[in-house]
Design an enzyme around this catalytic site. Sequence first.
Site, PDB file in Angstrom:
ATOM      1  N   LYS A 205       0.856  -1.176   0.000  1.00 58.71           N
ATOM      2  CA  LYS A 205       0.000   0.000   0.000  1.00 58.71           C
ATOM      3  C   LYS A 205       0.897   1.234   0.000  1.00 58.71           C
ATOM      4  CE  LYS A 205      -1.842   2.527   3.085  1.00 58.71           C
ATOM      5  NZ  LYS A 205      -1.755   3.816   2.336  1.00 58.71           N
ATOM      6  N   GLU A 278      10.992   1.606   9.967  1.00 56.19           N
ATOM      7  CA  GLU A 278      11.872   2.779   9.928  1.00 56.19           C
ATOM      8  C   GLU A 278      11.003   3.989  10.213  1.00 56.19           C
ATOM      9  OE1 GLU A 278      13.879   5.624   6.902  1.00 56.19           O
ATOM     10  OE2 GLU A 278      14.886   3.677   6.725  1.00 56.19           O
ATOM     11  N   CYS A 312      13.921  10.866   5.814  1.00 54.83           N
ATOM     12  CA  CYS A 312      14.010  10.324   7.175  1.00 54.83           C
ATOM     13  C   CYS A 312      15.390  10.539   7.782  1.00 54.83           C
ATOM     14  CB  CYS A 312      13.680   8.830   7.163  1.00 54.83           C
ATOM     15  SG  CYS A 312      11.990   8.455   6.663  1.00 54.83           S
ATOM     16  N   GLU A 410      10.530  16.448  15.229  1.00 53.34           N
ATOM     17  CA  GLU A 410      10.946  16.339  13.835  1.00 53.34           C
ATOM     18  C   GLU A 410      10.138  17.309  12.977  1.00 53.34           C
ATOM     19  OE1 GLU A 410      11.837  12.770  10.644  1.00 53.34           O
ATOM     20  OE2 GLU A 410      10.100  12.582  11.963  1.00 53.34           O
TER      21      GLU A 410
END
Length: 541
Positions: A205, A278, A312, A410
Amino acid sequence: MSASNPASGAGGPLVDGPHDPEHDPRASYVLEPAYVASLTSRIVATTGRTVPLSSPLDGAPLAQVPQSGPADVEEAFRRARAAQASWARTPLAERSAAMLRFHDLVLDRLPEILDLIGLESGKARKHAYDEAAHTALTARYYARTAHRHLDTERRPGVLPVLTRIDVNRVPKGVVGIISPWNYPFTMAISDGLPALMAGNAVVAKPDAQTVLTALLGVQLLEEAGFPRDLWQVLAGPGRELGTPMIERSDYVCFTGSTATGRIIARQCAERLIGCSLELGGKNPLLVLRDADVEKAAEGAVRASFSNAGQLCVSTERLFVADQVYDRFVERFVARTQAMTLGATLDWENDMGPLISADQLETVRAHVDDAVAKGARVLAGGQARPDLAPYFHEPTILEGVTPDMTCFGDETFGPVVSLYRFHDESDAIERANDGDYGLNAAIYSRDGARARAIARRIRCGTVNINEGFGATFGSVDAPMGGMRESGAGRRQGSEGIHRYTETQAVGTQRVLRIAPNLGMKAETHARLMTAGLRVLNKLGRA
């Protein structure tokens, strides 16, 4: 900062770009309906619902994407399981040959791939190329090393000569992959390549904002010779499809937020299946007192602003030694201000727009909060709607303190904070502060000393004199996060072994592992004990 001129065409076969540069500063790109239909036909979707997809380059519509429902999840896994049963029996040489054909197709179709990545994500073309190159590297690596990772391995038995141990790598079955929008080609495809090589099927997906790019990757896999049903694609919200996928998967691979990763980990634990995650990061970069300042400034620009900071492993915290701080800041600011900004498919752009209004709002909120609480803007700091609806300048902040949102949260955008340090131990402690531990970088002329410092940094990858490419591009090296940045690893042996079950097969010869020929248990134990002592003296494991 300068803005690039809008392109007069896409540079590839997919799109046409009719526009008037004198009246519209942005390019307008249109995908051919037949091309879109050929891609979206690979989605398992019977709901009759579609959602519009538009480009962050100019807000123009790209496609109507069919949406999957719970019944489609069940059908996708049914097809995948049927295909996997025969694929698992396919010789490794045939799997490797298909993977190498896929490698060549990625390189042959670069303009098409880069166009579609740019149209869906908005990223600069040079950063889109990183994705295609990484995907090709991953395909070639697992094709060339398949036997090393997957062949049956002999191990020592309990009784030398008399006991034989074979360790097999058995495919798990069907792997569920939920991939993000920020690297829509490599994150959607590369994690699945070792799963296929190991004999699994995939139900994927991709993120709704970049589903076409993922579908192009699947199309290339089919053209390379992988069975069509081996890789199924679902489209729709994660809150609707995520749980049904996890309920049917034999393993789950997820890249995304830490909050969602926790939910997936709990759901996988309930089913006693494995997962690799992750997740988020607040990645530090250390510039030591002996660093090459020019090299560090150039590397910091790429580390902080590649893909508009939507990476990331992107740097969001810069720790710079007193001895070089002023010189580094001058060069870092100058290089940032010299970046070419643009929302086109040209190679000349150094940075493109953010992907969505939500990402832009997060970036603006972080910058505004920091400035309101006393931070200083050394470069950037402003949204640029003149370039694209979701464009924000690459921004450097100084004087960021713990009460500011961007200190520990973040941003996932083109914002980096500068911090001065005097003592390296203090810099390492500050780099390890917080709950994340994904990626770090160290700049120093002394590679050995930098590698020693790297061992003290709590991150899954650490790059010396590079922001992230040294580890990310070295596909034999494991990649993943520590602490709240995730669990499990992609790439290398870990990246393929996660998709296999380890099976030990023991063959006993001549004598059983028990008293033989009427021997008493006590006598058997004495003989075994003597044998153990002899083996130890011989240095046997």
